[in-house]
Design a protein around this motif. Structure first.
Motif, PDB file in Angstrom:
ATOM      1  N   TYR A 271      46.829  -5.963   5.527  1.00 37.15           N
ATOM      2  CA  TYR A 271      47.716  -6.998   6.062  1.00 37.15           C
ATOM      3  C   TYR A 271      47.442  -7.235   7.549  1.00 37.15           C
ATOM      4  O   TYR A 271      47.337  -8.394   7.996  1.00 37.15           O
ATOM      5  N   LEU A 272      47.310  -6.164   8.307  1.00 39.33           N
ATOM      6  CA  LEU A 272      47.060  -6.306   9.746  1.00 39.33           C
ATOM      7  C   LEU A 272      45.700  -6.938  10.007  1.00 39.33           C
ATOM      8  O   LEU A 272      45.542  -7.736  10.950  1.00 39.33           O
ATOM      9  N   THR A 273      44.713  -6.593   9.203  1.00 37.54           N
ATOM     10  CA  THR A 273      43.387  -7.202   9.345  1.00 37.54           C
ATOM     11  C   THR A 273      43.466  -8.704   9.069  1.00 37.54           C
ATOM     12  O   THR A 273      42.844  -9.520   9.779  1.00 37.54           O
ATOM     13  N   TRP A 274      44.223  -9.062   8.047  1.00 40.82           N
ATOM     14  CA  TRP A 274      44.404 -10.494   7.721  1.00 40.82           C
ATOM     15  C   TRP A 274      45.074 -11.232   8.869  1.00 40.82           C
ATOM     16  O   TRP A 274      44.675 -12.339   9.241  1.00 40.82           O
ATOM     17  N   VAL A 275      46.104 -10.602   9.472  1.00 40.10           N
ATOM     18  CA  VAL A 275      46.797 -11.216  10.620  1.00 40.10           C
ATOM     19  C   VAL A 275      45.840 -11.391  11.790  1.00 40.10           C
ATOM     20  O   VAL A 275      45.842 -12.415  12.485  1.00 40.10           O
ATOM     21  N   ILE A 277      42.486 -11.636  11.710  1.00 36.25           N
ATOM     22  CA  ILE A 277      41.411 -12.595  11.462  1.00 36.25           C
ATOM     23  C   ILE A 277      41.940 -14.021  11.336  1.00 36.25           C
ATOM     24  O   ILE A 277      41.364 -14.957  11.907  1.00 36.25           O
ATOM     25  N   ILE A 278      43.013 -14.191  10.611  1.00 41.62           N
ATOM     26  CA  ILE A 278      43.510 -15.544  10.333  1.00 41.62           C
ATOM     27  C   ILE A 278      44.280 -16.114  11.520  1.00 41.62           C
ATOM     28  O   ILE A 278      44.086 -17.285  11.906  1.00 41.62           O
ATOM     29  N   PHE A 279      45.160 -15.311  12.110  1.00 37.28           N
ATOM     30  CA  PHE A 279      46.040 -15.825  13.165  1.00 37.28           C
ATOM     31  C   PHE A 279      45.619 -15.395  14.556  1.00 37.28           C
ATOM     32  O   PHE A 279      46.255 -15.779  15.543  1.00 37.28           O
ATOM     33  N   HIS A 280      44.552 -14.582  14.637  1.00 36.78           N
ATOM     34  CA  HIS A 280      44.029 -14.124  15.928  1.00 36.78           C
ATOM     35  C   HIS A 280      45.106 -13.452  16.788  1.00 36.78           C
ATOM     36  O   HIS A 280      45.117 -13.605  18.017  1.00 36.78           O
ATOM     37  N   GLU A 281      46.008 -12.748  16.122  1.00 33.64           N
ATOM     38  CA  GLU A 281      47.071 -12.050  16.859  1.00 33.64           C
ATOM     39  C   GLU A 281      46.624 -10.645  17.255  1.00 33.64           C
ATOM     40  O   GLU A 281      45.798 -10.019  16.592  1.00 33.64           O
ATOM     41  N   ASP A 282      47.186 -10.169  18.352  1.00 33.49           N
ATOM     42  CA  ASP A 282      46.890  -8.811  18.799  1.00 33.49           C
ATOM     43  C   ASP A 282      47.696  -7.818  17.950  1.00 33.49           C
ATOM     44  O   ASP A 282      48.916  -7.913  17.869  1.00 33.49           O
TER      45      ASP A 282
END
Length: 336
Positions: A271-275, A277-282
């Motif tokens: 889930y964190l990896t998806w966040v 990559i997709i949303f470029h969030e820290d």
């Protein structure tokens, strides 16, 4: 019903073996010198009147009041008494284990030395044992102890033990019990496990029942038990609960929770990896990242614990030649 449990002799291939006592009475002792003369007389009288051959095994657990010396003196002049003197105080579990190791009777009876258990109940327990049971536990239905400091904690403890072990007897704390000798041979005692003998017997596949027995107020000395034993009892209860379910398959508990932890940590990591990559969030400062790493590390550790426990169980069974099963009886057609 199993016949012959309390017969006086065994015959094999036409040869009569040496007489084995029908009953071994095991009595753990700690500072009970005033009670001992009355106890020994009561046991001898009731078993003699019942026509039973017997031996009394008194295990002195580091007494300091003269109990050991009295037992040694009596053992030198009595043929029915065997005195086992431990080097120091090891606790009631160790004293009971020592008594079991020295017992040679076909049935083994245990009771306390403080005269609160009544030796007159022994024949009744043995008769019940003859009905096909492996363990008959006494139930102090009308217990003569202090209500607040003894009865209430005992009721709570017995309820908890019943719920966790699924062995539904009323009084785990009653020392007056009768066992088949082969059952005693299968049980290894340590810690404070003498309180959980019915649960240990259940693990060994024993048939268990209970009977109401008499209970008397203490005549001499003071009780050796108090509320301080609660923590030790709880720890041993957890041990019994684990042994009951996972003695031969520890990987089923460690491995299960290890996989749950690994999968949970992996799911959070995905889930964190998806966040990221997709949303470029820290995600470096997110508590979820720490939780994911913790779950993954914990899962790997639990899985490794399960593997180690499996190896230990194999060592436990194979090194001692202990099978993972217990045979109650073998029935086969006799060849002519």
């Amino acid at each position: 019903m199993r016949s012959g449990l309390l017969s006086n002799s065994m015959e094999e291939d036409g040869v009569i073996s040496a007489i084995i006592p029908q009953v071994s009475v095991v009595v753990p002792i700690k500072d009970e010198v005033e009670s001992l003369p009355h106890l020994l007389e009561a046991i001898a009288t009731i078993l003699t009147e019942s026509g039973l051959t017997y031996e009394i095994i008194c295990v002195d657990d580091g007494s300091s009041d003269g109990s050991a010396q009295y037992l040694k003196t009596q053992a030198e002049i009595r043929s029915d008494l065997k005195a086992v003197i431990l080097r120091r105080n090891y606790g009631q579990t160790a004293a009971m284990a020592a008594g079991f190791n020295y017992a040679i009777g076909k049935a083994v009876v245990t009771l306390d030395a403080d005269l609160q258990n009544d030796p007159a109940d022994i024949p009744m327990l043995l008769a019940k044992l003859e009905e096909g049971y492996d363990l008959v536990s006494g139930w102090r239905k009308q217990r003569q102890d202090a209500a607040l400091t003894r009865l209430l904690p005992s009721k709570i403890a017995n309820w908890l033990i019943r719920r966790i072990t699924s062995v539904h007897i009323h009084d785990y704390g009653c020392s007056l019990k009768a066992y088949r000798a082969e059952l005693v041979a299968d049980m290894n005692l340590y810690g404070e496990l003498h309180r959980f003998l019915p649960a240990l017997a259940y693990i060994e596949g024993a048939r268990i029942t209970e009977m109401p027995v008499r209970h008397h107020a203490r005549r001499f000395g003071q009780s050796k038990y108090g509320l301080s034993r609660t923590f030790r009892v709880l720890m041993d209860l957890f041990t019994i609960a684990f042994m009951k379910k996972f003695l031969t398959r520890p990987m089923h508990v460690f491995g299960l929770w290890g996989m749950v932890s690994i999968l949970s940590g992996g799911a959070i990591g995905i889930y964190l990896t998806w966040v990221k990559i997709i949303f470029h969030e820290d995600i470096g400062n997110r508590p979820l990242l720490i939780l994911a790493v913790l779950l993954l590390v914990t899962g790997v550790q639990l899985f490794c614990f399960g593997l180690l426990a499996e190896l230990l169980m194999r060592t436990y069974h194979e090194s001692q030649g202990r099978p993972i099963y217990r045979v109650r009886e073998v029935v086969a057609k006799k060849t002519e």
